[in-house]
Design a protein around this motif. Structure first.
Motif, PDB file in Angstrom:
ATOM      1  N   SER A 180      15.171  94.018  36.827  1.00  0.00           N
ATOM      2  CA  SER A 180      15.816  95.285  36.518  1.00  0.00           C
ATOM      3  C   SER A 180      15.127  95.975  35.357  1.00  0.00           C
ATOM      4  CB  SER A 180      17.294  95.056  36.180  1.00  0.00           C
ATOM      5  OG  SER A 180      17.410  94.300  34.990  1.00  0.00           O
ATOM      6  N   SER A 206      11.809  86.433  45.181  1.00  0.00           N
ATOM      7  CA  SER A 206      13.138  86.852  45.642  1.00  0.00           C
ATOM      8  C   SER A 206      14.027  87.311  44.504  1.00  0.00           C
ATOM      9  CB  SER A 206      13.813  85.683  46.373  1.00  0.00           C
ATOM     10  OG  SER A 206      13.946  84.551  45.501  1.00  0.00           O
ATOM     11  N   TRP A 207      13.477  87.359  43.275  1.00  0.00           N
ATOM     12  CA  TRP A 207      14.263  87.734  42.104  1.00  0.00           C
ATOM     13  C   TRP A 207      14.017  89.197  41.762  1.00  0.00           C
ATOM     14  CZ3 TRP A 207      17.711  84.348  39.989  1.00  0.00           C
ATOM     15  CH2 TRP A 207      17.572  83.009  40.331  1.00  0.00           C
ATOM     16  N   PRO A 208      15.060  90.017  41.765  1.00  0.00           N
ATOM     17  CA  PRO A 208      14.892  91.416  41.368  1.00  0.00           C
ATOM     18  C   PRO A 208      14.767  91.536  39.847  1.00  0.00           C
ATOM     19  CG  PRO A 208      17.196  90.984  41.900  1.00  0.00           C
ATOM     20  CD  PRO A 208      16.438  89.722  42.224  1.00  0.00           C
ATOM     21  N   SER A 211      19.124  99.544  37.938  1.00  0.00           N
ATOM     22  CA  SER A 211      17.816 100.049  38.349  1.00  0.00           C
ATOM     23  C   SER A 211      16.843  98.879  38.508  1.00  0.00           C
ATOM     24  CB  SER A 211      17.291 101.044  37.303  1.00  0.00           C
ATOM     25  OG  SER A 211      16.010 101.507  37.649  1.00  0.00           O
ATOM     26  N   ILE A 212      16.418  98.636  39.725  1.00  0.00           N
ATOM     27  CA  ILE A 212      15.481  97.545  40.023  1.00  0.00           C
ATOM     28  C   ILE A 212      14.061  98.108  40.015  1.00  0.00           C
ATOM     29  CG2 ILE A 212      14.837  95.728  41.624  1.00  0.00           C
ATOM     30  CD1 ILE A 212      17.605  95.402  40.337  1.00  0.00           C
ATOM     31  N   PHE A 230      10.999  96.102  40.181  1.00  0.00           N
ATOM     32  CA  PHE A 230      10.204  95.403  41.192  1.00  0.00           C
ATOM     33  C   PHE A 230      10.863  94.051  41.458  1.00  0.00           C
ATOM     34  CE2 PHE A 230       8.459  94.315  37.055  1.00  0.00           C
ATOM     35  CZ  PHE A 230       8.301  92.941  37.117  1.00  0.00           C
ATOM     36  N   HIS A 231      10.325  93.331  42.411  1.00  0.00           N
ATOM     37  CA  HIS A 231      10.834  92.007  42.768  1.00  0.00           C
ATOM     38  C   HIS A 231       9.769  90.959  42.450  1.00  0.00           C
ATOM     39  CE1 HIS A 231      13.760  94.415  44.988  1.00  0.00           C
ATOM     40  NE2 HIS A 231      14.524  93.326  45.055  1.00  0.00           N
TER      41      HIS A 231
END
Length: 232
Positions: A19, A15-17, A8-9, A11-12
């Protein structure tokens, strides 16, 4: 259905998600630090403890007594480390009763990180307590031929800790998903009650095992003069 919070992501960050594992881990840490700060901010020896302070002292006393029974070198050597492990895992598991909250301990990355902290703490406590020579000497006991087996055993402890915690938390999530698909109106209450119990037990087991491993790496306390006279 997403059983692991890693999937489950939230936000970003560039460029790094980011979780749910990371977000929920920070929620647990902020909650523990915030509660501790609010309870102890006006801590005074000449002031009668309130309800929250009494509850916090009870928890600390219980953790200290359990560690005292396990380690021969005294609870103060490991209470801060093992106690923090217990509180973090227990709080993470107990917060699963909150809708939408996925325990970070249900992620293998979290359990591996906790296990790595234990594996690092074992030699550190052993070296600080008895010195480098005495700690390394434990790997060749009872003879030099046992060196590779003792090294393998040291790493197998970490694998065992990580897989035990992850497996139990994940199995609970799988069982809950199955039961919820069968009877969604009855089993949530039962599973919440069961989750509270198993979450507390898993936190207790992990902290106790960490204490046992650390205690085994620490040197035996030196005998007092009276004990030496009795032994002789």
């Amino acid at each position: 259905m997403q059983l692991s919070p890693d999937q489950s992501i939230i936000f970003h960050l560039g460029s790094w998600p980011v979780s749910a594992t990371i977000v929920n881990t920070w929620i647990v840490m902020v909650l523990l630090v915030g509660v501790s700060f609010l309870v102890t901010r006006n801590l005074r020896a000449d002031q009668a403890p309130g309800r929250w302070r009494s509850a916090l002292e009870l928890i600390v006393t219980m953790i200290e007594s359990q560690i005292q029974e396990v380690t021969h070198t005294g609870a103060r050597h490991v209470i801060y480390f093992a106690g923090t492990l217990f509180l973090f895992i227990a709080t993470s598991n107990l917060l699963t009763v909150v809708p939408g909250f996925a325990a970070p301990t249900s992620s293998l990355s979290t359990t591996v990180a906790l296990t790595l902290s234990v594996l690092i703490a074992i030699p550190l406590f052993g070296i600080v307590n008895g010195g480098v020579r005495q700690y390394l000497h434990k790997f060749i006991e009872p003879s030099l031929i046992m060196l590779p087996f003792n090294i393998i055993g040291e790493f197998s402890r970490g694998v065992s800790l990580a897989m035990r915690l992850y497996g139990n938390v994940m199995s609970g999530a799988v069982i809950a998903a199955i039961l919820l698909s069968i009877a969604p109106f009855f089993f949530p209450v039962v599973m919440d009650m069961l989750g509270l119990l198993t979450g507390f037990i898993q936190a207790y087991i992990f902290a106790i095992l960490a204490t046992v491993y650390i205690s085994s790496a620490m040197a035996e306390p030196p005998l007092s003069k009276s004990d030496k006279d009795k032994k002789s």
